[in-house]
Write a protein that holds these residues in place. Structure first.
Motif, PDB file in Angstrom:
ATOM      1  N   LYS A 177      -0.434 -30.744 -24.374  1.00 49.43           N
ATOM      2  CA  LYS A 177      -0.854 -30.259 -23.223  1.00 49.43           C
ATOM      3  C   LYS A 177      -2.462 -30.212 -22.843  1.00 49.43           C
ATOM      4  CE  LYS A 177      -0.417 -25.914 -20.326  1.00 49.43           C
ATOM      5  NZ  LYS A 177       0.241 -24.441 -20.474  1.00 49.43           N
ATOM      6  N   GLU A 178      -3.231 -29.972 -23.885  1.00 50.85           N
ATOM      7  CA  GLU A 178      -4.510 -30.103 -23.595  1.00 50.85           C
ATOM      8  C   GLU A 178      -5.547 -31.163 -24.052  1.00 50.85           C
ATOM      9  OE1 GLU A 178      -6.937 -26.450 -23.922  1.00 50.85           O
ATOM     10  OE2 GLU A 178      -5.340 -25.388 -23.040  1.00 50.85           O
ATOM     11  N   THR A 179      -4.689 -32.158 -24.782  1.00 49.52           N
ATOM     12  CA  THR A 179      -5.433 -33.288 -25.294  1.00 49.52           C
ATOM     13  C   THR A 179      -6.272 -32.753 -26.224  1.00 49.52           C
ATOM     14  OG1 THR A 179      -4.878 -34.320 -23.269  1.00 49.52           O
ATOM     15  CG2 THR A 179      -6.044 -35.622 -25.014  1.00 49.52           C
ATOM     16  N   SER A 180      -6.065 -32.023 -27.266  1.00 49.19           N
ATOM     17  CA  SER A 180      -7.223 -31.328 -28.112  1.00 49.19           C
ATOM     18  C   SER A 180      -6.543 -31.265 -29.445  1.00 49.19           C
ATOM     19  CB  SER A 180      -7.137 -29.949 -27.488  1.00 49.19           C
ATOM     20  OG  SER A 180      -6.146 -29.245 -27.359  1.00 49.19           O
ATOM     21  N   LEU A 181      -7.239 -30.621 -30.372  1.00 44.71           N
ATOM     22  CA  LEU A 181      -6.819 -30.401 -31.809  1.00 44.71           C
ATOM     23  C   LEU A 181      -6.455 -29.145 -32.153  1.00 44.71           C
ATOM     24  CD1 LEU A 181      -9.848 -32.657 -33.062  1.00 44.71           C
ATOM     25  CD2 LEU A 181      -7.436 -33.409 -32.374  1.00 44.71           C
ATOM     26  N   ALA A 182      -5.470 -28.728 -33.131  1.00 47.49           N
ATOM     27  CA  ALA A 182      -5.212 -27.382 -33.774  1.00 47.49           C
ATOM     28  C   ALA A 182      -5.787 -27.385 -34.997  1.00 47.49           C
ATOM     29  CB  ALA A 182      -3.609 -27.339 -33.808  1.00 47.49           C
ATOM     30  N   PRO A 183      -6.789 -26.515 -35.119  1.00 49.19           N
ATOM     31  CA  PRO A 183      -7.545 -26.110 -36.370  1.00 49.19           C
ATOM     32  C   PRO A 183      -6.530 -25.531 -37.462  1.00 49.19           C
ATOM     33  CG  PRO A 183      -8.034 -24.466 -35.030  1.00 49.19           C
ATOM     34  CD  PRO A 183      -7.261 -25.234 -34.122  1.00 49.19           C
ATOM     35  N   ALA A 184      -6.944 -25.393 -38.577  1.00 49.00           N
ATOM     36  CA  ALA A 184      -6.344 -24.759 -39.779  1.00 49.00           C
ATOM     37  C   ALA A 184      -5.891 -23.338 -39.420  1.00 49.00           C
ATOM     38  CB  ALA A 184      -7.144 -24.772 -40.905  1.00 49.00           C
ATOM     39  N   ASP A 211     -21.665 -29.133 -32.597  1.00 47.00           N
ATOM     40  CA  ASP A 211     -20.915 -28.980 -31.581  1.00 47.00           C
ATOM     41  C   ASP A 211     -20.133 -30.319 -30.801  1.00 47.00           C
ATOM     42  OD1 ASP A 211     -21.206 -26.183 -31.465  1.00 47.00           O
ATOM     43  OD2 ASP A 211     -23.248 -26.290 -29.744  1.00 47.00           O
ATOM     44  N   TRP A 212     -20.648 -31.407 -31.108  1.00 45.84           N
ATOM     45  CA  TRP A 212     -20.167 -32.706 -30.721  1.00 45.84           C
ATOM     46  C   TRP A 212     -18.911 -32.944 -31.302  1.00 45.84           C
ATOM     47  CZ3 TRP A 212     -19.473 -36.772 -34.259  1.00 45.84           C
ATOM     48  CH2 TRP A 212     -20.306 -36.725 -35.244  1.00 45.84           C
ATOM     49  N   PHE A 213     -18.535 -32.672 -32.467  1.00 43.75           N
ATOM     50  CA  PHE A 213     -17.353 -32.911 -33.261  1.00 43.75           C
ATOM     51  C   PHE A 213     -16.541 -31.430 -33.546  1.00 43.75           C
ATOM     52  CE2 PHE A 213     -19.661 -32.090 -36.987  1.00 43.75           C
ATOM     53  CZ  PHE A 213     -18.818 -31.475 -37.812  1.00 43.75           C
ATOM     54  N   LEU A 214     -17.023 -30.376 -33.478  1.00 38.43           N
ATOM     55  CA  LEU A 214     -16.261 -29.115 -33.996  1.00 38.43           C
ATOM     56  C   LEU A 214     -16.617 -28.172 -32.761  1.00 38.43           C
ATOM     57  CD1 LEU A 214     -14.809 -28.092 -36.408  1.00 38.43           C
ATOM     58  CD2 LEU A 214     -16.851 -27.207 -37.283  1.00 38.43           C
TER      59      LEU A 214
END
Length: 223
Positions: A177-184, A211-214
């Motif tokens: 839905k958000e074109t994102s990543l789910a963290p641990a 911030d650019w990758f996390l």
């Protein structure tokens, strides 16, 4: 039992196909406790296809009780459940009757029979020369397009976690839905991670060194 062709050819001709995340789930048709089933009929919604070595086994019985009780939770996520076993249709019926009488829960999702292991081999659950179904303890999370998005495999002596199956489904739907990543350890309602920046100017312009990758993706996904 009938096994159909899929994107890389006939799965029955290539046993232990070694399916990977991103592959199309091989189509098949088979008898089940709810009638004849074809995998491709489930296109347009999510599907969790999971297998067990045999009916009337202790760990699998607890899994089916738990999944039957959670069936409504999967349905709320527009996700169907489908089980697979080498046992016969009538063995499935007897087992489900025992589960209902002993645990007061009805298993209404389809349980397929796979006595010749053709589906198990087509999905890479069983090696070509194996006659033992003990390795058939896999779970496939299949998206509405028929693509395998996640896979898990458990040993015969450890049961699956129903909450983790639901969390996996929630995470897959949220990142789509958000074109994102789910963290641990992500849970529904928590922030997701943004995709890493792919150009040097963005890396140098980021406020924090990581911030650019996390960084967080917007306000996060909410159910």
């Amino acid at each position: 039992m009938r096994q159909d062709a899929h994107n890389s050819g006939d799965a029955s001709a290539a046993p232990c196909a070694g399916l990977r995340i991103g592959d199309m789930a091989p189509d098949f048709s088979a008898r089940s406790t709810t009638g004849d089933v074809r995998l491709s009929d489930y296109r347009g919604r999510w599907l969790v296809l999971f297998s067990h070595p045999a009916d009337f086994t202790p760990v699998c019985t607890t899994e089916f009780v738990a999944l039957a009780r959670a069936a409504g939770d999967f349905a709320q996520r527009d996700c169907a459940l489908m089980a697979l076993s080498v046992d016969s249709l009538f063995s499935h019926f007897a087992w489900l009757r025992m589960i209902r009488d002993r645990f007061d829960v009805e298993v209404r999702f389809p349980i397929l029979e796979d006595p010749t292991l053709v589906i198990g081999r087509g999905y890479g659950m069983v090696a070509p020369g194996d006659s033992d179904s003990g390795a058939v303890r896999s779970t496939f999370f299949i998206d509405p397009e028929g693509v395998i998005r996640a896979m898990t495999c458990y040993p015969a002596n450890v049961g699956r976690s129903t909450p983790e199956m639901l969390r996996m489904l929630d995470a897959l739907q949220a990142v789509d839905k958000e074109t994102s990543l789910a963290p641990a350890n992500w849970q529904p309602g928590e922030a997701l991670l943004g995709q890493p920046q792919a150009d040097l100017d963005s890396v140098f312009a980021a406020q924090g060194e990581a911030d650019w990758f996390l960084g967080k993706a917007g306000a996060g996904a909410r159910r």
